[in-house]
Design a protein around this motif. Structure first.
Motif, PDB file in Angstrom:
ATOM      1  N   VAL A  95      -2.552   8.804  10.716  1.00 41.67           N
ATOM      2  CA  VAL A  95      -2.578   7.715   9.532  1.00 41.67           C
ATOM      3  C   VAL A  95      -3.765   6.946   9.500  1.00 41.67           C
ATOM      4  O   VAL A  95      -4.213   6.664   8.678  1.00 41.67           O
ATOM      5  CB  VAL A  95      -1.081   6.931   9.508  1.00 41.67           C
ATOM      6  CG1 VAL A  95      -1.469   5.705   8.661  1.00 41.67           C
ATOM      7  CG2 VAL A  95       0.114   7.817   9.083  1.00 41.67           C
ATOM      8  N   ILE A  96      -4.001   6.427  10.731  1.00 46.03           N
ATOM      9  CA  ILE A  96      -5.219   5.568  11.027  1.00 46.03           C
ATOM     10  C   ILE A  96      -6.561   6.487  10.587  1.00 46.03           C
ATOM     11  O   ILE A  96      -7.439   5.909  10.036  1.00 46.03           O
ATOM     12  CB  ILE A  96      -5.296   5.368  12.781  1.00 46.03           C
ATOM     13  CG1 ILE A  96      -4.350   4.634  12.839  1.00 46.03           C
ATOM     14  CG2 ILE A  96      -6.675   4.781  12.941  1.00 46.03           C
ATOM     15  CD1 ILE A  96      -4.262   4.145  14.333  1.00 46.03           C
ATOM     16  N   LEU A  97      -6.674   7.715  10.959  1.00 48.04           N
ATOM     17  CA  LEU A  97      -8.006   8.741  10.691  1.00 48.04           C
ATOM     18  C   LEU A  97      -7.825   8.901   8.836  1.00 48.04           C
ATOM     19  O   LEU A  97      -8.894   8.701   8.532  1.00 48.04           O
ATOM     20  CB  LEU A  97      -7.535   9.938  11.295  1.00 48.04           C
ATOM     21  CG  LEU A  97      -8.021  10.113  12.745  1.00 48.04           C
ATOM     22  CD1 LEU A  97      -7.260  11.551  13.241  1.00 48.04           C
ATOM     23  CD2 LEU A  97      -9.549   9.999  12.815  1.00 48.04           C
ATOM     24  N   LEU A  98      -6.724   9.073   8.388  1.00 48.11           N
ATOM     25  CA  LEU A  98      -6.581   9.014   6.800  1.00 48.11           C
ATOM     26  C   LEU A  98      -7.011   7.954   6.335  1.00 48.11           C
ATOM     27  O   LEU A  98      -7.782   7.766   5.258  1.00 48.11           O
ATOM     28  CB  LEU A  98      -5.336   9.427   6.485  1.00 48.11           C
ATOM     29  CG  LEU A  98      -4.970   9.725   5.073  1.00 48.11           C
ATOM     30  CD1 LEU A  98      -5.745  11.169   4.649  1.00 48.11           C
ATOM     31  CD2 LEU A  98      -3.651  10.020   4.657  1.00 48.11           C
ATOM     32  N   THR A  99      -6.634   6.650   6.736  1.00 44.85           N
ATOM     33  CA  THR A  99      -7.003   5.422   6.251  1.00 44.85           C
ATOM     34  C   THR A  99      -8.488   5.246   6.346  1.00 44.85           C
ATOM     35  O   THR A  99      -9.021   4.546   5.375  1.00 44.85           O
ATOM     36  CB  THR A  99      -6.184   4.287   6.954  1.00 44.85           C
ATOM     37  OG1 THR A  99      -4.677   4.642   6.826  1.00 44.85           O
ATOM     38  CG2 THR A  99      -6.549   2.837   6.406  1.00 44.85           C
ATOM     39  N   SER A 100      -8.973   5.402   7.363  1.00 48.77           N
ATOM     40  CA  SER A 100     -10.492   5.108   7.834  1.00 48.77           C
ATOM     41  C   SER A 100     -11.260   5.853   6.809  1.00 48.77           C
ATOM     42  O   SER A 100     -12.192   5.397   6.338  1.00 48.77           O
ATOM     43  CB  SER A 100     -10.606   5.508   9.134  1.00 48.77           C
ATOM     44  OG  SER A 100      -9.941   4.726  10.423  1.00 48.77           O
TER      45      SER A 100
END
Length: 311
Positions: free
Chosen positions: A210-215
């Motif tokens: 999720v953090i990667l996708l958001t970034s």
């Protein structure tokens, strides 16, 4: 109830029971493991000689290569020996150690990839503050955090397994010790342990994803308003990392974000993230990164200078 543990060693069923197939696998995976060692060592040497470790992106890439070597070395050497062995055994202690080390380095790699995504976000979206935000002290703290979280995750996994009784059978339908195959051998109900294991691994995998996708959503969406040259530079900066994330998180999601079950495809999926991905990482970063390629050219010149003056 007193814990009963009659199992002193486990037996791997391996990748295949066909001798010819195992001989072919030995040749192929020996080549892959050699590429992993040489490729990642070359990346680390290039970053050191090219003085690139001062930059956060290459600082983390250096440790990503180191973790790739460690992660594959936890599994590949034993797997290669077993491919030529009649009896594929591992001691109980050795199995627990392999389980711990595999999850330790695997989890650490996940968080290094996540930190690298954050670095790309700051570099593109907060360029004016990049040097201030990503200073050496903060990079060191982030790196330490990846090791600490990886250690805590693996300790939890092993602690859940070692308290279980194993009274037979002792055959693991895999080529290395992982949580789900080992849980199948426990002679007690492992439902609760399986739920906790899945929650632990799933939270790390899903949270990081999720953090990667958001970034990358934050990075890529505004690129539509930029010039073609600006988009090209931003995509070239992120392209290598996105490729690595996809080929690593895809198999990990399949393996660890599901209930405590095993499938026949697990072994081939595991081969992908334990052997293939660590081999592809140096190739992806080398072929898509101009600075790394230029540093390698300097490394070649340095080697030539060394040979010319220190024969």
């Amino acid at each position: 109830m007193e814990k009963i543990n009659n199992v002193t060693e486990f037996i791997f069923l391996g990748l295949s029971q066909n001798l010819e197939v195992e001989e072919v696998c030995f040749v192929v995976f020996s080549f892959f493991y050699t590429v992993i060692l040489l490729g990642n060592l070359l990346i680390m040497l290039t970053i050191y000689v090219g003085n690139l470790y001062k930059y956060p992106m290459y600082f983390f890439l250096n440790y990503l290569s180191f973790v790739d070597i460690c992660y594959s070395s936890v599994i590949a050497p034993k797997m290669l020996v077993d491919l030529l062995a009649k009896s594929k055994t591992i001691s109980y202690a050795g199995c627990m150690l392999q389980l711990f080390a595999g999850h330790f380095f695997g989890c650490t790699e996940i968080f290094i990839l996540t930190v690298m995504a954050y670095d790309r976000y700051v570099a593109i979206c907060k360029l004016l503050y990049y040097v201030t935000i990503m200073d050496q002290e903060r990079c060191n703290k982030m790196l330490l955090g990846t090791w600490v979280v990886g250690f805590l995750h693996s300790i939890i996994q092993v602690a859940l397994v070692v308290q279980l009784p194993f009274c037979g059978p002792s055959e693991i339908d895999h080529y290395f010790c992982d949580v789900h195959p080992v849980l199948k051998l426990a002679c007690t109900d492992t439902y609760v342990v399986g739920v906790v294991v899945t929650a632990n691994s799933g939270a790390i995998t899903l949270g990081s994803f999720v953090i990667l996708l958001t970034s990358y959503t934050i990075i890529l969406v505004p690129l539509r308003k930029q010039s073609a040259e600006g988009r090209r530079k931003a995509l070239s900066t992120c392209g290598s990392h996105i490729a690595v994330v996809i080929i690593f998180f895809g198999p990990c999601t399949f393996m660890y974000m599901r209930p405590d079950t095993t499938f026949s495809e697990d072994k081939m999926v595991a081969v992908f993230y334990t052997i293939v991905t660590p081999m592809l990482n140096p190739l992806i970063y080398t072929l898509r990164n101009a600075e790394v390629k230029n540093a390698m050219k300097k490394l070649g010149g340095w080697k030539f200078f060394w040979k010319a003056n220190y024969k």
